[in-house]
Design a protein around this motif. Structure first.
Motif, PDB file in Angstrom:
ATOM      1  N   GLY A  40       0.798  -1.220   0.000  1.00  0.00           N
ATOM      2  CA  GLY A  40       0.000   0.000   0.000  1.00  0.00           C
ATOM      3  C   GLY A  40       0.833   1.273   0.000  1.00  0.00           C
ATOM      4  O   GLY A  40       0.407   2.289   0.556  1.00  0.00           O
ATOM      5  N   THR A  41       2.005   1.214  -0.599  1.00  0.00           N
ATOM      6  CA  THR A  41       2.861   2.395  -0.654  1.00  0.00           C
ATOM      7  C   THR A  41       3.250   2.689  -2.101  1.00  0.00           C
ATOM      8  O   THR A  41       3.083   1.848  -2.969  1.00  0.00           O
ATOM      9  N   ARG A  42       3.722   3.886  -2.341  1.00  0.00           N
ATOM     10  CA  ARG A  42       4.044   4.335  -3.701  1.00  0.00           C
ATOM     11  C   ARG A  42       5.435   3.870  -4.119  1.00  0.00           C
ATOM     12  O   ARG A  42       6.366   3.988  -3.329  1.00  0.00           O
ATOM     13  N   PRO A  43       5.617   3.405  -5.346  1.00  0.00           N
ATOM     14  CA  PRO A  43       6.952   2.988  -5.797  1.00  0.00           C
ATOM     15  C   PRO A  43       7.816   4.146  -6.297  1.00  0.00           C
ATOM     16  O   PRO A  43       9.036   4.013  -6.370  1.00  0.00           O
ATOM     17  N   GLU A  44       7.205   5.271  -6.620  1.00  0.00           N
ATOM     18  CA  GLU A  44       7.971   6.403  -7.153  1.00  0.00           C
ATOM     19  C   GLU A  44       8.863   6.982  -6.058  1.00  0.00           C
ATOM     20  O   GLU A  44       8.381   7.338  -4.989  1.00  0.00           O
ATOM     21  N   PRO A  45      10.176   7.104  -6.329  1.00  0.00           N
ATOM     22  CA  PRO A  45      11.077   7.573  -5.275  1.00  0.00           C
ATOM     23  C   PRO A  45      10.877   9.033  -4.893  1.00  0.00           C
ATOM     24  O   PRO A  45      11.341   9.462  -3.844  1.00  0.00           O
ATOM     25  N   TRP A  46      10.172   9.796  -5.692  1.00  0.00           N
ATOM     26  CA  TRP A  46       9.936  11.212  -5.375  1.00  0.00           C
ATOM     27  C   TRP A  46       8.643  11.395  -4.578  1.00  0.00           C
ATOM     28  O   TRP A  46       8.330  12.493  -4.171  1.00  0.00           O
ATOM     29  N   GLN A  47       7.904  10.298  -4.336  1.00  0.00           N
ATOM     30  CA  GLN A  47       6.679  10.348  -3.549  1.00  0.00           C
ATOM     31  C   GLN A  47       6.963   9.869  -2.123  1.00  0.00           C
ATOM     32  O   GLN A  47       7.831   9.009  -1.922  1.00  0.00           O
ATOM     33  N   PRO A  48       6.234  10.382  -1.141  1.00  0.00           N
ATOM     34  CA  PRO A  48       6.410   9.877   0.225  1.00  0.00           C
ATOM     35  C   PRO A  48       6.069   8.388   0.295  1.00  0.00           C
ATOM     36  O   PRO A  48       5.197   7.907  -0.430  1.00  0.00           O
ATOM     37  N   THR A  49       6.764   7.680   1.136  1.00  0.00           N
ATOM     38  CA  THR A  49       6.501   6.257   1.316  1.00  0.00           C
ATOM     39  C   THR A  49       5.900   6.020   2.689  1.00  0.00           C
ATOM     40  O   THR A  49       6.161   6.770   3.625  1.00  0.00           O
ATOM     41  N   SER A  50       5.085   4.982   2.790  1.00  0.00           N
ATOM     42  CA  SER A  50       4.442   4.701   4.072  1.00  0.00           C
ATOM     43  C   SER A  50       4.909   3.386   4.684  1.00  0.00           C
ATOM     44  O   SER A  50       4.486   3.032   5.777  1.00  0.00           O
ATOM     45  N   ALA A  51       5.770   2.649   3.985  1.00  0.00           N
ATOM     46  CA  ALA A  51       6.216   1.351   4.493  1.00  0.00           C
ATOM     47  C   ALA A  51       7.572   0.995   3.905  1.00  0.00           C
ATOM     48  O   ALA A  51       7.915   1.427   2.815  1.00  0.00           O
ATOM     49  N   ILE A  52       8.306   0.169   4.642  1.00  0.00           N
ATOM     50  CA  ILE A  52       9.534  -0.414   4.121  1.00  0.00           C
ATOM     51  C   ILE A  52       9.176  -1.806   3.622  1.00  0.00           C
ATOM     52  O   ILE A  52       8.570  -2.597   4.349  1.00  0.00           O
ATOM     53  N   VAL A  53       9.531  -2.095   2.388  1.00  0.00           N
ATOM     54  CA  VAL A  53       9.268  -3.412   1.810  1.00  0.00           C
ATOM     55  C   VAL A  53      10.566  -4.202   1.892  1.00  0.00           C
ATOM     56  O   VAL A  53      11.602  -3.754   1.390  1.00  0.00           O
ATOM     57  N   THR A  54      10.519  -5.371   2.560  1.00  0.00           N
ATOM     58  CA  THR A  54      11.748  -6.146   2.773  1.00  0.00           C
ATOM     59  C   THR A  54      11.648  -7.586   2.284  1.00  0.00           C
ATOM     60  O   THR A  54      12.625  -8.318   2.353  1.00  0.00           O
ATOM     61  N   GLY A  55      10.500  -7.996   1.767  1.00  0.00           N
ATOM     62  CA  GLY A  55      10.337  -9.370   1.307  1.00  0.00           C
ATOM     63  C   GLY A  55      10.593  -9.510  -0.180  1.00  0.00           C
ATOM     64  O   GLY A  55      10.927  -8.545  -0.874  1.00  0.00           O
ATOM     65  N   GLY A  56      10.431 -10.709  -0.691  1.00  0.00           N
ATOM     66  CA  GLY A  56      10.571 -10.966  -2.122  1.00  0.00           C
ATOM     67  C   GLY A  56      11.921 -10.522  -2.650  1.00  0.00           C
ATOM     68  O   GLY A  56      12.965 -10.814  -2.060  1.00  0.00           O
ATOM     69  N   VAL A  57      11.921  -9.802  -3.758  1.00  0.00           N
ATOM     70  CA  VAL A  57      13.179  -9.343  -4.369  1.00  0.00           C
ATOM     71  C   VAL A  57      13.926  -8.369  -3.458  1.00  0.00           C
ATOM     72  O   VAL A  57      15.131  -8.181  -3.622  1.00  0.00           O
ATOM     73  N   TYR A  58      13.239  -7.785  -2.493  1.00  0.00           N
ATOM     74  CA  TYR A  58      13.897  -6.865  -1.560  1.00  0.00           C
ATOM     75  C   TYR A  58      14.766  -7.609  -0.542  1.00  0.00           C
ATOM     76  O   TYR A  58      15.519  -6.985   0.191  1.00  0.00           O
TER      77      TYR A  58
END
Length: 126
Positions: A40-58
């Protein structure tokens, strides 16, 4: 062996390289985008993020979209047979790297120890 014969023998290797690089790049990109969507967070690096994604390819890299784009770029450069495009890839990666450093500072400010611990577990690129 004639020039034509060399081209015919080299073509399958070039096609295989393009397919493998492009395919790997698309896996990184699609995997990252899907995980961002689920979080539920934006992938664009210029947009604010609401979560850290650490699973899968991360789990492999904190920058799978950039890795994916670099792989796709290399695949396209190979596909069109452009040594110049391949020669420019390191410069493009250097520019992206500067952006990554900026993103890391933002994420550390926003998420603190949680992000620092994640970065300690995962290499910046691969």
């Amino acid at each position: 062996m004639s020039g034509w014969s060399l081209l015919v023998h080299a073509l399958p290797a070039q096609v295989l390289a393009v397919v493998l690089l492009g395919g790997a790049g698309l896996v990184f990109l699609a995997g990252a985008l899907g995980l961002f969507r689920r979080a539920g967070t934006r992938p664009e690096p210029w947009q604010p993020t609401s979560a850290i994604v650490t699973g899968g390819v991360y789990r492999v890299t904190p920058n799978p979209m950039y890795v994916g784009m670099a792989l796709v770029y290399a695949a396209v450069a190979l596909a069109v047979g452009s040594p110049l495009a391949m020669a420019l890839l390191p410069a493009a990666i250097l520019v992206v790297h500067r952006g990554i450093l900026r993103e890391e500072r933002y994420l550390e400010r926003k998420f603190g120890d949680e992000y620092v611990a994640y970065r300690a577990r995962v290499r910046r690129w691969l």
